[in-house]
Design a protein around this motif. Structure first.
Motif, PDB file in Angstrom:
ATOM      1  N   SER A 185      14.497   6.626  -2.723  1.00  0.00           N
ATOM      2  CA  SER A 185      15.778   6.423  -3.371  1.00  0.00           C
ATOM      3  C   SER A 185      15.539   6.589  -4.864  1.00  0.00           C
ATOM      4  O   SER A 185      14.426   6.379  -5.344  1.00  0.00           O
ATOM      5  N   LYS A 186      16.576   6.991  -5.578  1.00  0.00           N
ATOM      6  CA  LYS A 186      16.404   7.160  -7.022  1.00  0.00           C
ATOM      7  C   LYS A 186      17.613   6.607  -7.751  1.00  0.00           C
ATOM      8  O   LYS A 186      18.706   6.475  -7.198  1.00  0.00           O
ATOM      9  N   LYS A 231      12.287   6.830  -9.276  1.00  0.00           N
ATOM     10  CA  LYS A 231      12.289   6.937  -7.821  1.00  0.00           C
ATOM     11  C   LYS A 231      11.472   5.832  -7.184  1.00  0.00           C
ATOM     12  O   LYS A 231      10.387   5.499  -7.663  1.00  0.00           O
ATOM     13  N   LEU A 232      12.007   5.289  -6.102  1.00  0.00           N
ATOM     14  CA  LEU A 232      11.292   4.332  -5.272  1.00  0.00           C
ATOM     15  C   LEU A 232      10.910   5.072  -4.005  1.00  0.00           C
ATOM     16  O   LEU A 232      11.775   5.570  -3.290  1.00  0.00           O
ATOM     17  N   LYS A 278       0.812  -1.205   0.000  1.00  0.00           N
ATOM     18  CA  LYS A 278       0.000   0.000   0.000  1.00  0.00           C
ATOM     19  C   LYS A 278       0.860   1.276   0.000  1.00  0.00           C
ATOM     20  O   LYS A 278       0.446   2.299  -0.525  1.00  0.00           O
ATOM     21  N   ASN A 279       2.063   1.204   0.549  1.00  0.00           N
ATOM     22  CA  ASN A 279       2.893   2.397   0.750  1.00  0.00           C
ATOM     23  C   ASN A 279       4.148   2.453  -0.119  1.00  0.00           C
ATOM     24  O   ASN A 279       4.981   3.324   0.062  1.00  0.00           O
ATOM     25  N   LEU A 280       4.288   1.542  -1.061  1.00  0.00           N
ATOM     26  CA  LEU A 280       5.471   1.502  -1.910  1.00  0.00           C
ATOM     27  C   LEU A 280       5.094   1.885  -3.337  1.00  0.00           C
ATOM     28  O   LEU A 280       4.186   1.296  -3.925  1.00  0.00           O
ATOM     29  N   LYS A 281       5.787   2.868  -3.892  1.00  0.00           N
ATOM     30  CA  LYS A 281       5.516   3.343  -5.255  1.00  0.00           C
ATOM     31  C   LYS A 281       6.827   3.482  -6.006  1.00  0.00           C
ATOM     32  O   LYS A 281       7.831   3.922  -5.458  1.00  0.00           O
TER      33      LYS A 281
END
Length: 118
Positions: free
Chosen positions: A100-101, A78-79, A35-38
């Motif tokens: 992080s990118k 980007k993560l 739910k919180n990772l894009k």
């Protein structure tokens, strides 16, 4: 977020994917991670689909993106990890969001030869 890398499919040579490793101090709730990772492409502000896998202890997670194209212009991917990721036990969450990118090179700078010995 421990590590992000761009890797090429060795067999075909045309597919590129982003791989990321995340390590937590305690086992995390996988549903809250999903739910919180894009994963975002900064060039077009679109979300990139990914597959999430994990170790049995739920402390180490792995992200593998869908195929990422090498375009005419370099860009960042980007993560983003929201702060509402929760452990399997308890109701606490991350202190703050993490991101992080990684720089995705353009087609003109993807492969460079810096030295030849013959």
């Amino acid at each position: 977020i421990d590590r992000m890398s761009l890797e090429q499919d060795i067999a075909g040579g045309k597919d590129h994917n982003i791989f990321a490793t995340m390590t937590f101090t305690h086992p995390v709730d996988i549903a809250s991670v999903k739910k919180n990772l894009k994963l975002f492409d900064s060039a077009n502000a679109q979300e990139i689909p990914y597959e999430l896998t994990h170790e049995a202890n739920l402390k180490t997670l792995y992200v593998r993106s869908d195929t990422v194209a090498i375009a005419d212009k370099e860009r960042y991917i980007k993560l983003f990890m929201g702060k509402d990721i929760q452990p399997t036990l308890g109701k606490t969450s991350l202190y703050e969001a993490q991101e992080s990118k990684i720089l995705i090179p353009d087609i003109y700078s993807f492969l460079k030869i810096s030295y030849v010995n013959y």
